[in-house]
Design an enzyme around this catalytic site. Structure first.
Site, PDB file in Angstrom:
ATOM      1  N   TYR A   1      -2.741  16.956   5.379  1.00 52.59           N
ATOM      2  CA  TYR A   1      -1.860  16.017   6.089  1.00 52.59           C
ATOM      3  C   TYR A   1      -0.453  16.548   6.356  1.00 52.59           C
ATOM      4  CZ  TYR A   1       1.092  14.265   2.223  1.00 52.59           C
ATOM      5  OH  TYR A   1       2.015  14.123   1.222  1.00 52.59           O
TER       6      TYR A   1
ATOM      7  N   ASP B   1     -10.698   1.556   8.132  1.00 55.80           N
ATOM      8  CA  ASP B   1     -10.305   2.933   8.445  1.00 55.80           C
ATOM      9  C   ASP B   1     -10.769   3.835   7.280  1.00 55.80           C
ATOM     10  OD1 ASP B   1      -9.043   5.204   9.415  1.00 55.80           O
ATOM     11  OD2 ASP B   1      -7.100   4.647   8.581  1.00 55.80           O
TER      12      ASP B   1
ATOM     13  N   GLU C   1      -7.854  -3.124   7.023  1.00 54.49           N
ATOM     14  CA  GLU C   1      -6.834  -3.227   8.065  1.00 54.49           C
ATOM     15  C   GLU C   1      -7.184  -4.333   9.066  1.00 54.49           C
ATOM     16  OE1 GLU C   1      -5.279   0.296   9.814  1.00 54.49           O
ATOM     17  OE2 GLU C   1      -5.916   1.586   8.159  1.00 54.49           O
TER      18      GLU C   1
ATOM     19  N   HIS D   1       0.841  -1.198   0.000  1.00 54.52           N
ATOM     20  CA  HIS D   1       0.000   0.000   0.000  1.00 54.52           C
ATOM     21  C   HIS D   1       0.879   1.253   0.000  1.00 54.52           C
ATOM     22  CE1 HIS D   1      -3.292   2.727   1.223  1.00 54.52           C
ATOM     23  NE2 HIS D   1      -2.497   3.165   2.188  1.00 54.52           N
TER      24      HIS D   1
ATOM     25  N   GLU E   1     -10.307   1.466   3.947  1.00 49.13           N
ATOM     26  CA  GLU E   1      -8.978   0.883   4.120  1.00 49.13           C
ATOM     27  C   GLU E   1      -9.127  -0.463   4.814  1.00 49.13           C
ATOM     28  OE1 GLU E   1      -6.302   3.640   6.075  1.00 49.13           O
ATOM     29  OE2 GLU E   1      -5.836   4.643   4.168  1.00 49.13           O
TER      30      GLU E   1
HETATM   31 MN    MN Z   1      -5.311   3.580   7.993  1.00 51.64          MN
END
Ligand code: MN
Length: 447
Positions: free
Chosen positions: A264, A253, A221, A154, A219
């Site tokens: 970010y 997520d 996970e 990823h 996401e």
């Molecule tokens: Mn994540």
């Protein structure tokens, strides 16, 4: 990791609960995952008549109600006291804080009581609640939530969108990268949440604007819960880290990529992640996962971990062999009666760091972890980019829509889309176990 196998792992073991013997169930007698539930009186949304959440263990399509088992005198005193503590707390935290021996005692007691030919079957039968008649909460009350970034495939694909010549930043192969997430918006499978609003700025925009996210993603996970904590200032050595892990769940997520891209830098994800995160409600214990451990290795030519992140046990069996799937069902599919369709398959074995390394790293500066703290693994993509653990990867950064079986196309999630994560452990000579569904659905944005 001392993955000891015992009578509770015997592949030939069968339960008198018929659905537990179905080859397809995630919850055979060899699993016995921990959860919080309440009888919903046929109402899946809870309600005033539903009562408080209490501890239960999944078996086939049933839940063993541990409060009922305690009331009926079916558990030894030490376990009955611990179950009462869980009920009073509203989560398994106090039980898990007491470590592996208590978990193992409960596992053995239930395995012995629920197997074919066990005595007191009628008494135990009275404790069963169909999963279809129950509502669930998270298995623990989560104080702190940390999301890692251990999916190297990823990280490489995403990094390549922005830095084709140098996809991984220099720290990636040395530091288990992570950020502090938000615990309040974690929810169990079945979570519904509005599309987040936020501030975004496209590459052609002169100024940012505020409005509904246009690049909403999932996401894939794996989550890990902390069992016993550590005092502040006292790091957990990697060789002891497994003793502090309570077990695993699946974790979606949800991520707002356009909000994330603008916010970010320099401090990492913030509102692009904190609006919702969905967990599978059954905590699969290290004992249940013992047959499905895998060696942890480093690719030839990659740096070896610094000593505080390295150890013989971690290399021998620090990883977990868990097949991971993502499925989607759009609003149109639902209306047409079509089931969820698979988008991706990967394996948690491919993680660049183990949870033991993540836990050792997290505490290495003296940070105190507490029972019920949650770690996310980071997005688990397969080496093949078509099997990315997010739509960002699958649509090549939103440039190449994927086409679903009914002809619909997706670059990112649309309102009404439902995403299911599944996890399954299969190994020759062992009874397969799974995690149950981790489902969540996107609702329209709030004005
Ligand atoms: Mn994540």
């Amino acid at each position: 990791m001392t993955a000891t196998l015992d009578r509770t792992h015997d592949a030939a073991l069968r339960s008198w609960v018929a659905s537990a013997n179905d080859d397809a169930t995630d919850f055979p007698l060899q699993n016995l995952p921990l959860g919080m539930f309440r009888r919903a009186g046929g109402r899946s949304d809870g309600g005033a008549d539903a009562g408080a959440f209490g501890p239960g263990v999944a078996l086939g399509d049933q839940i063993v109600d541990l409060r009922a088992a305690t009331d009926a005198g079916l558990l030894p005193a030490a376990l009955a006291d611990a179950v009462a503590e869980v009920a009073a707390h509203g989560g398994w935290n106090p039980f898990l804080a007491r470590g592996r021996a208590l978990r193992q005692a409960l596992r053995e007691a239930l395995s012995d009581a629920l197997r074919e030919g066990a005595p007191r079957r009628a008494d135990w039968q009275a404790t069963l609640v169909p999963q279809a008649d129950a509502a669930q909460a998270l298995p623990c009350k989560v104080g702190d939530y940390t999301d890692f970034y251990a999916g190297i495939h990823h990280a490489t694909t995403i990094g390549g969108f922005f830095r084709p010549d140098n996809p991984l930043l220099p720290n990636y192969k040395w530091v288990p990268i992570g950020y502090h997430g938000r615990a309040s918006s974690l929810g169990p499978s079945g979570q519904r949440f509005p599309r987040p609003n936020g501030q975004t700025r496209g590459p052609q925009d002169e100024a940012p604007a505020f409005g509904p996210c246009k690049r909403l993603d999932y996401e894939l996970e794996v989550g890990a819960f902390v069992a016993t904590g550590n005092p502040q200032g006292r790091p957990v050595p990697v060789a002891e880290a497994e003793d502090h892990l309570a077990g695993l769940v699946l974790l979606n997520d949800w991520s707002a990529r356009d909000i994330q891209a603008w916010e970010y830098q320099p401090l990492g994800p913030f509102l692009s992640k904190s609006f919702a995160s969905t967990l599978s409600p059954w905590l699969v214990t290290p004992e249940a996962l013992a047959p499905f451990r895998a060696p942890w290795t480093r690719a030839e030519g990659d740096p070896q971990p610094l000593p505080y992140l390295d150890g013989a046990a971690n290399r021998a069996g620090g990883a977990f062999d868990i097949r991971l799937d993502v499925l989607i069902q759009t609003e149109a599919m639902r209306a047409a009666g079509l089931p969820h369709q698979r988008l991706t398959r990967s394996n948690f074995r491919d993680a660049y760091w183990t949870f033991a390394q993540m836990l050792a790293h997290h505490s290495s500066n003296g940070c105190n972890l507490q029972p019920g703290d949650l770690f996310g693994s980071g997005t688990m993509s397969a080496p093949d980019p078509s099997q990315g653990g997010s739509l960002l990867e699958q649509s090549r950064n939103g440039k190449e829509p994927i086409t679903l079986a009914n002809g619909e196309r997706r670059t990112f999630l649309e309102d009404g889309d439902s995403i299911v994560l599944r996890g399954r452990c299969e190994r020759a000579g062992h009874r397969a176990i799974g995690f149950g569904d981790c489902e969540g659905r996107v609702l329209p944005a709030v004005d």
